[in-house]
Design an enzyme around this catalytic site. Structure first.
Site, PDB file in Angstrom:
ATOM      1  N   ALA A 214       0.989  -1.379   0.330  1.00  0.00           N
ATOM      2  CA  ALA A 214      -0.011   0.030   0.183  1.00  0.00           C
ATOM      3  C   ALA A 214       0.803   1.509  -0.541  1.00  0.00           C
ATOM      4  O   ALA A 214       2.297   1.015   0.617  1.00  0.00           O
ATOM      5  CB  ALA A 214      -0.881  -0.151   1.299  1.00  0.00           C
ATOM      6  N   GLY A 216       3.005   4.148   0.948  1.00  0.00           N
ATOM      7  CA  GLY A 216       3.661   4.739   2.387  1.00  0.00           C
ATOM      8  C   GLY A 216       3.942   3.655   3.240  1.00  0.00           C
ATOM      9  O   GLY A 216       4.347   4.116   4.260  1.00  0.00           O
ATOM     10  N   GLY A 218       6.893   1.915   2.841  1.00  0.00           N
ATOM     11  CA  GLY A 218       7.983   2.296   2.762  1.00  0.00           C
ATOM     12  C   GLY A 218       9.059   1.412   1.655  1.00  0.00           C
ATOM     13  O   GLY A 218       9.768   0.842   1.407  1.00  0.00           O
ATOM     14  N   LYS A 219       8.093   0.853   0.362  1.00  0.00           N
ATOM     15  CA  LYS A 219       8.769  -0.021  -0.668  1.00  0.00           C
ATOM     16  C   LYS A 219       9.871   0.980  -1.606  1.00  0.00           C
ATOM     17  O   LYS A 219      10.886   0.577  -1.379  1.00  0.00           O
ATOM     18  CB  LYS A 219       7.208   0.410  -1.975  1.00  0.00           C
ATOM     19  CG  LYS A 219       6.771  -0.366  -1.790  1.00  0.00           C
ATOM     20  CD  LYS A 219       5.379  -0.669  -2.717  1.00  0.00           C
ATOM     21  CE  LYS A 219       4.429   0.525  -2.589  1.00  0.00           C
ATOM     22  NZ  LYS A 219       3.517   1.639  -1.789  1.00  0.00           N
ATOM     23  N   HIS A 435     -14.121 -11.780  11.439  1.00  0.00           N
ATOM     24  CA  HIS A 435     -14.151 -12.295  10.303  1.00  0.00           C
ATOM     25  C   HIS A 435     -12.874 -13.123  10.267  1.00  0.00           C
ATOM     26  O   HIS A 435     -12.769 -14.166   9.428  1.00  0.00           O
ATOM     27  CB  HIS A 435     -14.233 -11.304   9.365  1.00  0.00           C
ATOM     28  CG  HIS A 435     -14.425 -11.429   7.851  1.00  0.00           C
ATOM     29  ND1 HIS A 435     -15.584 -11.263   6.796  1.00  0.00           N
ATOM     30  CD2 HIS A 435     -13.128 -11.429   6.768  1.00  0.00           C
ATOM     31  CE1 HIS A 435     -15.082 -11.767   6.295  1.00  0.00           C
ATOM     32  NE2 HIS A 435     -14.202 -12.014   6.315  1.00  0.00           N
ATOM     33  N   GLU A 436     -11.818 -12.666  10.165  1.00  0.00           N
ATOM     34  CA  GLU A 436     -10.503 -13.197   9.966  1.00  0.00           C
ATOM     35  C   GLU A 436     -10.297 -14.837  11.053  1.00  0.00           C
ATOM     36  O   GLU A 436      -9.768 -15.597  10.155  1.00  0.00           O
ATOM     37  CB  GLU A 436      -8.921 -12.508  10.436  1.00  0.00           C
ATOM     38  CG  GLU A 436      -9.123 -11.008   9.104  1.00  0.00           C
ATOM     39  CD  GLU A 436      -9.357 -11.639   7.225  1.00  0.00           C
ATOM     40  OE1 GLU A 436      -8.769 -12.488   7.391  1.00  0.00           O
ATOM     41  OE2 GLU A 436     -10.052 -10.606   6.765  1.00  0.00           O
ATOM     42  N   HIS A 439     -12.320 -16.934   8.848  1.00  0.00           N
ATOM     43  CA  HIS A 439     -11.461 -18.283   8.339  1.00  0.00           C
ATOM     44  C   HIS A 439     -10.338 -18.629   7.978  1.00  0.00           C
ATOM     45  O   HIS A 439     -10.072 -20.086   7.274  1.00  0.00           O
ATOM     46  CB  HIS A 439     -10.680 -16.788   6.832  1.00  0.00           C
ATOM     47  CG  HIS A 439     -11.497 -16.031   6.156  1.00  0.00           C
ATOM     48  ND1 HIS A 439     -11.932 -16.969   4.577  1.00  0.00           N
ATOM     49  CD2 HIS A 439     -11.990 -14.762   5.929  1.00  0.00           C
ATOM     50  CE1 HIS A 439     -13.133 -16.071   4.324  1.00  0.00           C
ATOM     51  NE2 HIS A 439     -12.811 -14.556   4.814  1.00  0.00           N
TER      52      HIS A 439
END
Ligand code: ADP
Ligand code: ZN
Length: 632
Positions: A214, A216, A218-219, A435-436, A439
């Site tokens: 996403a 910001g 830190g890529k 939710h997670e 799963h």
């Protein structure tokens, strides 16, 4: 240079110069005097006209040099001095005058017809639109590119756009909270430090590394840290800067970039926003297809023709890997992918500490508490908070940055980020946690599903909420019906968990439902795995690629069959939902425990997950290899 001769700027400049030259030329040939019709008739009557060419709307002609005397004062003024000895060329607008021919006859004027469109007027009608076009074009460039027209001249000179940085001074210590990604790029640092050693060993070094995450997260920072650690130059360019309005410019830039990199090797090329130029062909954008395709093709050609042994590593960043042209991801291109997730609570605390280390903090500041208040924030958002807090303190002339300053900064950031859907409130956090957890628990309890390696409630992609990461135990090319059904259960686990915990389902479960529906539809229509419809392929499998459903096959079946498919779809989904509901109700304790842990820690690793499952009931699945994994 090949690059420059292709540049359309030259043509435009040439066209403008040509237009100006024509204007001057026409002005000089401007010895043609515009006459009123009455003056023209006067010249005929006084016997001064030598010849005329009559066209549909105009009459041109030549008069004797002395004719000027006959003309009224204002017209005479318009005549250049010293032309009195030359034949006078004139032109007038033709008006309805049936007697004209007679008068010309009697005055013994030589006359002829003429076709209106002379070469001059044709040329004018040609140039005027061209000039308008160029004008509009300059205007458009200024608007669209957000650049002045002056920038136009620099088009094609890629060197101005590539930012080459040596001795960046950014090290791994400047990147916090994304340890997995850091570990993955270590190998690249090693290679750049001692390329010879790798060459001797014949080791395979990736050519292209795609960093996905996403905005910001830190890529860019990570790529810079790789360059900094390895002590090599860093060539930065943004994908959007490659693609210009002119066909061929982007491709020339790519070529230049690689030549420049070769001369600087070992070095790193970093292409930010790869999606801007690497968008799948056929997906429309604003700039022309042709330009983007040429640029993309050039990039592919350069990457293919490139030997990693030269010591150049190409890194690229994107937050939209799904729209990338599949050609970019093939082996030998960007075949190494590194995902950067948004930091979890501990990661956020470490990033905050890093950025706050330059500040004087008041004793009441608790950065762990700040981290707890900022779920969903990316590294850049946190750096921003620290900065805002410092500014806030400075405005009030405080000796140190205090808790209130951080609170103010958080409040401001949350408002801004909420608009962009980048932070969660506590209710959303709860929903995502259950939710997670749903799963994950289903994934662990079904026999054939992939192991859960990590669960998180921190959003990973752009539209996604949390994520449950499953690592395939083995490569699967064939899947049995039972495996597909287990997979279906995992997809529904999130929804059903929400239903159990809150009695209602959120919109966050929508994507799961879509995928579940697609899965069941494929089972029925493609794989012949339906009891009622039998073993027939109803729908052809056409072109599955990154664009997926855009290429869905045409319908080749009757309305009755369509109804039967829908009924079967409903039936299979309902049955699966009931199955999952039973399982989760039976394991309600684990569901609660995992959800609560997720709310506290945001990310739960496999080991902890297994502990929860065994501690609460000991009822994990008994697949082979399970005990080994549990012990790990
Ligand atoms: P991206 O390229 O993913 O959009 P950047 O690398 O440009 O993000 O990050 C912008 C800034 O945010 C960095 O310069 C740094 O100050 C801060 N930042 C982002 N991620 C981190 C991180 N993991 N650790 C420390 N600082 C970070
Ligand atoms: Zn889900």
């Amino acid at each position: 240079m090949a690059a420059d001769s292709r540049s359309p700027v030259r043509y435009i400049v040439a066209a403008v110069l040509f237009a100006i030259a024509m204007q001057v030329w026409i002005a000089q040939a401007g010895a043609v005097v515009e006459l009123d019709y009455s003056d023209f008739k006067q010249l005929i009557r006084t016997g001064n006209v030598v010849d005329v060419q009559v066209a549909l709307h105009t009459i041109r002609g030549t008069a004797k040099p002395a004719a000027a005397v006959q003309l009224p004062e204002p017209v005479r003024k318009r005549l250049a001095d010293g032309r009195a000895d030359q034949p006078l060329k004139f032109q007038t607008v033709r008006i309805e005058d049936p007697l004209l021919m007679q008068e010309l006859e009697s005055a013994k004027v030589h006359y002829s017809g003429a076709v209106e469109a002379t070469w001059l007027s044709m040329l004018l009608s040609w140039i005027a639109p061209a000039v308008v076009f160029v004008g509009v074009w300059f205007f458009a460039m200024g608007r669209l590119g957000n650049k002045g027209a002056g920038d136009l001249i620099g088009v094609g000179k890629s060197k101005a756009k590539v930012v080459v940085q040596k001795n960046l001074g950014i090290k791994f210590a400047d990147v916090e909270g994304i340890d997995d990604a850091k570990a993955e790029v270590m190998e690249i640092v090693d290679f750049l430090r001692t390329p010879e050693r790798y060459r001797k060993l014949g080791g395979h070094i990736p050519k292209g590394v795609l960093i996905v995450g996403a905005p910001g997260t830190g890529k860019t920072l990570l790529a810079k840290a790789v360059a900094g650690e390895a002590g090599v130059p860093f060539l930065l360019i943004s994908g959007s800067e490659f693609v210009e309005m002119f066909v061929g410019v982007g491709a020339a830039r790519v070529r230049d970039l690689f030549r420049q990199a070769e001369s600087l090797a070992p070095c790193i090329i970093f292409i930010d926003e790869l999606d801007a130029l690497g968008r799948a062909r056929g997906v429309n954008g604003f700039t022309s297809h042709e330009e983007r395709e040429q640029t993309l093709n050039q990039l592919l050609v350069e990457m293919d023709g490139f030997d990693t042994n030269k010591g150049v590593i190409i890194m690229a960043a994107t937050n939209r890997p799904e729209i990338l042209d599949p050609a970019l991801l093939r082996p030998g291109r960007f075949d190494r992918h590194i995902a950067i997730d948004r930091p979890d609570i501990r990661g956020r605390e470490r990033i905050l500490r890093l950025h706050a280390s330059k500040l004087v903090l008041d004793a009441d500041v608790d950065l762990a508490a700040v981290a707890a208040k900022t779920p969903g924030f990316a590294g850049a958002d946190l750096a921003n908070i620290v900065n805002e807090a410092a500014l806030h303190a400075a405005r009030e002339n405080k000796p140190a940055v205090a808790k209130v300053d951080f609170d103010a900064a958080i409040d401001r950031a949350v408002v801004g980020l909420e608009k962009k859907n980048r932070v969660m409130n506590s209710k959303e956090k709860q929903t995502v946690a259950y939710h997670e957890a749903g799963h994950s628990i289903i994934a662990e309890l079904r026999t054939t599903t992939d192991r859960v390696s990590r669960v998180s409630i921190i959003p990973r992609g752009i539209g996604a909420l949390g994520f449950t990461q499953q690592l395939p135990t083995e490569d699967r090319y064939l899947m049995k019906q039972s495996e597909l059904l287990d997979r279906l259960d995992v997809l529904l686990g999130g929804r059903v968990a929400e239903q159990i915990a809150f009695g209602e389902i959120s919109t966050g479960a929508q994507d799961d439902l879509q995928r579940a529906t697609d899965l069941v539809r494929h089972m029925i229509t493609r794989y012949g795995m339906s009891d009622t419809l039998g073993p027939a392929v109803i729908e052809a499998q056409i072109g599955s690629n990154y664009l997926g459903d855009a290429y869905r096959g045409s319908r080749e079946f009757s309305n009755e069959t369509a109804r039967a498919i829908d009924a079967e779809l409903q039936h299979v989904l309902k049955a699966a939902e009931a199955r999952v509901h039973d399982t989760l109700v039976a394991h309600r304790q684990e569901l609660e425990a995992l959800a609560q842990l997720l709310l506290r820690d945001e990310t739960v690793e496999r080991g902890t997950l297994l502990k929860i499952l065994t501690a609460n009931s000991g009822a994990t699945r008994s697949a082979p290899g399970q005990s080994a994994a549990a012990a790990a």
